[in-house]
Design a protein around this motif. Sequence first.
Motif, PDB file in Angstrom:
ATOM      1  N   ASP A 172      43.115  37.039  49.010  1.00 35.25           N
ATOM      2  CA  ASP A 172      42.092  37.920  49.594  1.00 35.25           C
ATOM      3  C   ASP A 172      41.736  39.058  48.638  1.00 35.25           C
ATOM      4  O   ASP A 172      40.570  39.406  48.472  1.00 35.25           O
ATOM      5  N   LYS A 173      42.771  39.631  47.982  1.00 39.29           N
ATOM      6  CA  LYS A 173      42.517  40.772  47.106  1.00 39.29           C
ATOM      7  C   LYS A 173      41.800  40.357  45.830  1.00 39.29           C
ATOM      8  O   LYS A 173      40.924  41.054  45.335  1.00 39.29           O
ATOM      9  N   VAL A 174      42.188  39.189  45.288  1.00 41.64           N
ATOM     10  CA  VAL A 174      41.532  38.708  44.066  1.00 41.64           C
ATOM     11  C   VAL A 174      40.054  38.408  44.363  1.00 41.64           C
ATOM     12  O   VAL A 174      39.168  38.726  43.571  1.00 41.64           O
ATOM     13  N   ALA A 175      39.796  37.825  45.535  1.00 39.38           N
ATOM     14  CA  ALA A 175      38.398  37.553  45.911  1.00 39.38           C
ATOM     15  C   ALA A 175      37.618  38.860  46.009  1.00 39.38           C
ATOM     16  O   ALA A 175      36.457  38.937  45.597  1.00 39.38           O
ATOM     17  N   LYS A 176      38.275  39.879  46.518  1.00 43.72           N
ATOM     18  CA  LYS A 176      37.614  41.185  46.651  1.00 43.72           C
ATOM     19  C   LYS A 176      37.312  41.773  45.266  1.00 43.72           C
ATOM     20  O   LYS A 176      36.213  42.263  45.012  1.00 43.72           O
ATOM     21  N   ILE A 177      38.318  41.678  44.359  1.00 45.10           N
ATOM     22  CA  ILE A 177      38.135  42.179  42.996  1.00 45.10           C
ATOM     23  C   ILE A 177      36.951  41.467  42.326  1.00 45.10           C
ATOM     24  O   ILE A 177      36.170  42.066  41.604  1.00 45.10           O
ATOM     25  N   LYS A 183      47.615  39.898  40.710  1.00 47.07           N
ATOM     26  CA  LYS A 183      46.371  40.486  41.239  1.00 47.07           C
ATOM     27  C   LYS A 183      45.862  41.560  40.265  1.00 47.07           C
ATOM     28  O   LYS A 183      44.692  41.588  39.911  1.00 47.07           O
ATOM     29  N   THR A 184      46.788  42.403  39.787  1.00 45.14           N
ATOM     30  CA  THR A 184      46.412  43.455  38.840  1.00 45.14           C
ATOM     31  C   THR A 184      45.974  42.843  37.511  1.00 45.14           C
ATOM     32  O   THR A 184      45.047  43.342  36.865  1.00 45.14           O
ATOM     33  N   ALA A 185      46.626  41.738  37.109  1.00 45.63           N
ATOM     34  CA  ALA A 185      46.253  41.063  35.859  1.00 45.63           C
ATOM     35  C   ALA A 185      44.799  40.583  35.932  1.00 45.63           C
ATOM     36  O   ALA A 185      44.052  40.693  34.957  1.00 45.63           O
ATOM     37  N   VAL A 186      44.400  40.086  37.107  1.00 44.63           N
ATOM     38  CA  VAL A 186      43.002  39.648  37.274  1.00 44.63           C
ATOM     39  C   VAL A 186      42.073  40.862  37.166  1.00 44.63           C
ATOM     40  O   VAL A 186      41.043  40.808  36.488  1.00 44.63           O
ATOM     41  N   LEU A 187      42.485  41.959  37.781  1.00 42.75           N
ATOM     42  CA  LEU A 187      41.669  43.182  37.741  1.00 42.75           C
ATOM     43  C   LEU A 187      41.478  43.644  36.290  1.00 42.75           C
ATOM     44  O   LEU A 187      40.359  43.895  35.842  1.00 42.75           O
ATOM     45  N   TYR A 236      41.826  41.900  33.603  1.00 43.98           N
ATOM     46  CA  TYR A 236      41.103  40.870  32.848  1.00 43.98           C
ATOM     47  C   TYR A 236      39.594  41.097  32.973  1.00 43.98           C
ATOM     48  O   TYR A 236      38.879  41.055  31.976  1.00 43.98           O
ATOM     49  N   ILE A 237      39.134  41.361  34.196  1.00 44.39           N
ATOM     50  CA  ILE A 237      37.679  41.515  34.340  1.00 44.39           C
ATOM     51  C   ILE A 237      37.197  42.901  33.893  1.00 44.39           C
ATOM     52  O   ILE A 237      36.058  43.069  33.510  1.00 44.39           O
ATOM     53  N   GLN A 238      38.123  43.871  33.897  1.00 46.23           N
ATOM     54  CA  GLN A 238      37.723  45.205  33.414  1.00 46.23           C
ATOM     55  C   GLN A 238      37.513  45.208  31.901  1.00 46.23           C
ATOM     56  O   GLN A 238      36.746  45.994  31.373  1.00 46.23           O
ATOM     57  N   ARG A 239      38.223  44.290  31.223  1.00 48.07           N
ATOM     58  CA  ARG A 239      38.157  44.248  29.754  1.00 48.07           C
ATOM     59  C   ARG A 239      36.897  43.548  29.241  1.00 48.07           C
ATOM     60  O   ARG A 239      36.609  43.577  28.076  1.00 48.07           O
ATOM     61  N   ARG A 240      36.187  42.856  30.103  1.00 50.27           N
ATOM     62  CA  ARG A 240      35.003  42.119  29.635  1.00 50.27           C
ATOM     63  C   ARG A 240      33.886  42.146  30.675  1.00 50.27           C
ATOM     64  O   ARG A 240      34.128  42.401  31.845  1.00 50.27           O
ATOM     65  N   THR A 241      32.674  41.896  30.186  1.00 46.57           N
ATOM     66  CA  THR A 241      31.576  41.742  31.147  1.00 46.57           C
ATOM     67  C   THR A 241      31.396  40.248  31.377  1.00 46.57           C
ATOM     68  O   THR A 241      31.165  39.484  30.432  1.00 46.57           O
ATOM     69  N   LEU A 242      31.553  39.859  32.632  1.00 54.39           N
ATOM     70  CA  LEU A 242      31.479  38.423  32.938  1.00 54.39           C
ATOM     71  C   LEU A 242      30.035  37.958  32.754  1.00 54.39           C
ATOM     72  O   LEU A 242      29.105  38.529  33.303  1.00 54.39           O
ATOM     73  N   LYS A 243      29.910  36.903  31.918  1.00 50.13           N
ATOM     74  CA  LYS A 243      28.564  36.472  31.552  1.00 50.13           C
ATOM     75  C   LYS A 243      27.934  35.549  32.603  1.00 50.13           C
ATOM     76  O   LYS A 243      26.788  35.647  32.934  1.00 50.13           O
ATOM     77  N   ASP A 244      28.710  34.630  33.111  1.00 54.24           N
ATOM     78  CA  ASP A 244      28.116  33.686  34.066  1.00 54.24           C
ATOM     79  C   ASP A 244      29.117  33.272  35.144  1.00 54.24           C
ATOM     80  O   ASP A 244      30.284  33.666  35.118  1.00 54.24           O
ATOM     81  N   LYS A 245      28.611  32.439  36.054  1.00 57.06           N
ATOM     82  CA  LYS A 245      29.423  31.998  37.192  1.00 57.06           C
ATOM     83  C   LYS A 245      30.621  31.167  36.759  1.00 57.06           C
ATOM     84  O   LYS A 245      31.649  31.151  37.421  1.00 57.06           O
ATOM     85  N   ASN A 246      30.467  30.446  35.615  1.00 51.78           N
ATOM     86  CA  ASN A 246      31.567  29.595  35.145  1.00 51.78           C
ATOM     87  C   ASN A 246      32.805  30.417  34.840  1.00 51.78           C
ATOM     88  O   ASN A 246      33.931  29.980  35.073  1.00 51.78           O
ATOM     89  N   GLU A 247      32.569  31.621  34.313  1.00 53.66           N
ATOM     90  CA  GLU A 247      33.713  32.481  33.974  1.00 53.66           C
ATOM     91  C   GLU A 247      34.470  32.892  35.239  1.00 53.66           C
ATOM     92  O   GLU A 247      35.696  32.920  35.248  1.00 53.66           O
ATOM     93  N   VAL A 248      33.742  33.202  36.298  1.00 54.12           N
ATOM     94  CA  VAL A 248      34.381  33.584  37.564  1.00 54.12           C
ATOM     95  C   VAL A 248      35.140  32.379  38.124  1.00 54.12           C
ATOM     96  O   VAL A 248      36.261  32.499  38.626  1.00 54.12           O
TER      97      VAL A 248
END
Length: 328
Positions: free
Chosen positions: A167-172, A214-218, A220-232
């Motif tokens: 649930d938290k990762v989906a929220k992030i 969960k924090t690792a996912v947070l 990970y996405i803070q370090r980069r700008t997600l370019k497309d849906k495939n990355e998510v």
Amino acid sequence: MYVLGIETSCDETSASIVKDGREVLSNIVSSSLGFYKRYGGIIPEIASRMQIETINAVSESALKEAKLRLRDIGLISVTCGPGLLGSLLVGISFAKALSLSLKLPLLGINHLYSHIYSSFLNKKNIDLPFIGLVVSGGHTSLFYVKDFDKIKLLGSTLDDACGEAFDKVAKILGLGYPGGPIIERLAKKGNPHKIKFSCSNTKNPLDFSFSGIKTAVLYYIQRRTLKDKNEVADIAASFQQAVIEVLVKKSLLACRLKRLKRLVIGGGVVMNNRLRERFSEIAEKEGIKVLFPDKEFCTDNAAMVAGLGYYLFKKGKVSDLYLTADLG
Ligand code: KG4
Ligand code: ZN
């Protein structure tokens, strides 16, 4: 014997009639989950107020669907914890009122144990002993189940529960609530080996920890700008893979340590098809018999409460009117 089960441990209001502990005649679940999508999580005070409003109608529907009347019921079985205090008290008060007015025996049931029992609904045999794994939104625990009145906790999560991590990762990732089904859907389109996420180690190897991943996912996405849906999708798949692997690894370790070849899994996260596949693959390889509940009995439901109620009542267990919520 017909048992009326009542389950209100979280946001659901559920009532069920089960015959002789196995045959589910009705299982009505009224969920207020849709209501919480806009908040991204359950609000306990709203949940319990909604449960007060619906419990009567839900119980009547359960009786109607089973084509029974209250006078046909032999036992009232109710979840007494763990769960949300206000929600539990709605179910317990309702069950006590029925028990007192109809002079029916009452039995309070542990929510986690009922999740384990859910695998035996509409099935034939209960082979004991076994290792029980509960993976839900509120709990992640491994048990040694000698019998349902002789259950020993082997390990549990030290922080977030497994479903809570979904649930938290989906929220992030900005995907909505509840996260489990959304992550699963997205993960199908992603590469589970793309990102190396892993769950933290624990001192007791049978404990779990999901807050680190969960924090690792947070991060990970803070370090980069997600370019497309495939990355998510890759993040969802890699996260899901890491979580399932740790569940499999620790469950097998528990089987090995207790020299048992039977594993029974319950809880909302068992809705996840990848988890079912992975457990089945590994279990076959290791010669372990793994049992899952039917999908309708994975998330919170009263059938598992009625089923376990019958089983324990037959063993002489009964509660009195002092029964109250046990937050465990
Ligand atoms: O057992 P449950 O209904 O409630 C508790 O007792 O906590 O479990 C709800 C949890 C939620 O966290 C939800 O995200 C998770 O089960 N869940 C899933 C899936 N479906 C529900 N997690 C992973 N994959 C799914 N398909
Ligand atoms: Zn549950």
